[in-house]
Design a protein around this motif. Sequence first.
Motif, PDB file in Angstrom:
ATOM      1  N   VAL A 102       4.893   1.885   2.487  1.00  0.00           N
ATOM      2  CA  VAL A 102       5.237   1.255   3.616  1.00  0.00           C
ATOM      3  C   VAL A 102       4.539   2.006   4.863  1.00  0.00           C
ATOM      4  O   VAL A 102       4.296   1.370   5.879  1.00  0.00           O
ATOM      5  N   ALA A 103       4.798   3.267   4.899  1.00  0.00           N
ATOM      6  CA  ALA A 103       4.109   4.064   6.097  1.00  0.00           C
ATOM      7  C   ALA A 103       2.553   3.793   5.991  1.00  0.00           C
ATOM      8  O   ALA A 103       2.107   3.653   7.077  1.00  0.00           O
ATOM      9  N   ALA A 104       2.160   3.762   5.136  1.00  0.00           N
ATOM     10  CA  ALA A 104       0.474   3.629   5.038  1.00  0.00           C
ATOM     11  C   ALA A 104       0.386   2.287   5.576  1.00  0.00           C
ATOM     12  O   ALA A 104      -0.740   1.843   6.203  1.00  0.00           O
ATOM     13  N   VAL A 105       0.814   1.120   5.001  1.00  0.00           N
ATOM     14  CA  VAL A 105       0.871  -0.380   5.595  1.00  0.00           C
ATOM     15  C   VAL A 105       0.929  -0.258   7.093  1.00  0.00           C
ATOM     16  O   VAL A 105       0.156  -0.982   7.612  1.00  0.00           O
ATOM     17  N   LYS A 106       1.950   0.339   7.479  1.00  0.00           N
ATOM     18  CA  LYS A 106       1.903   0.362   9.083  1.00  0.00           C
ATOM     19  C   LYS A 106       1.069   1.153   9.570  1.00  0.00           C
ATOM     20  O   LYS A 106       0.462   0.466  10.464  1.00  0.00           O
ATOM     21  N   ALA A 107       0.661   2.229   9.186  1.00  0.00           N
ATOM     22  CA  ALA A 107      -0.504   3.042   9.684  1.00  0.00           C
ATOM     23  C   ALA A 107      -1.893   2.216   9.691  1.00  0.00           C
ATOM     24  O   ALA A 107      -2.772   2.415  10.570  1.00  0.00           O
ATOM     25  N   ALA A 108      -2.165   1.550   8.612  1.00  0.00           N
ATOM     26  CA  ALA A 108      -3.249   0.498   8.580  1.00  0.00           C
ATOM     27  C   ALA A 108      -3.266  -0.610   9.492  1.00  0.00           C
ATOM     28  O   ALA A 108      -4.264  -1.459   9.396  1.00  0.00           O
ATOM     29  N   GLY A 109      -2.127  -0.931   9.934  1.00  0.00           N
ATOM     30  CA  GLY A 109      -1.971  -2.137  10.642  1.00  0.00           C
ATOM     31  C   GLY A 109      -1.977  -3.556   9.903  1.00  0.00           C
ATOM     32  O   GLY A 109      -2.249  -4.584  10.207  1.00  0.00           O
TER      33      GLY A 109
END
Length: 178
Positions: free
Chosen positions: A49-56
């Motif tokens: 989830v953190a990665a999905v947010k960081a990738a936009g």
Amino acid sequence: MKISTFAAALMITAMPALAANPNVGGAAMFESKNIVENAVNSADHTTLVAAVKAAGLVDALMGPGPFTVFAPVNNGFAALPAGTVETLLKPENKALLTKVLTAHVVAGDLKLADLRRKVGKDGYANLQTLSGDALSIKFRGNKAMIYSESRNIGTITIADVDQSNGVIHVIDTVMVPK
């Protein structure tokens, strides 16, 4: 107006039986919610989830889809070489992070039964991800193994988690693209 017992029983038996989604990361998964809305509740997918947010990619994965997401658990990210996750989450590495994440997403709503039907003569269901990379699924009895082009091998640990915009298959490994 009363409904007779016979009529009520007939109505109940005429309704389709719906299988409940499995819990993921200690949380209920709801068919009426989209991929992101469900994933944020899974304790096993906080890194994803953190990665999905960081990738936009939040808006894209909340879109209509349908998408098939092979969702790696936190332990899959932790198994990457030391510092990999931290490096990928840096703003200057957003393009690489996006490639890694979209290498886990296939267009369409592909349940395990659909993947079994896609198995070719080579024994694999071969898929193209949104990143343009390939994933392959091989079945060994009831176990579904997942393979990336870069020779990562993982297992689908929880399959067929229905979402309003597709399906999630929980995997134990990050599928690093070439």
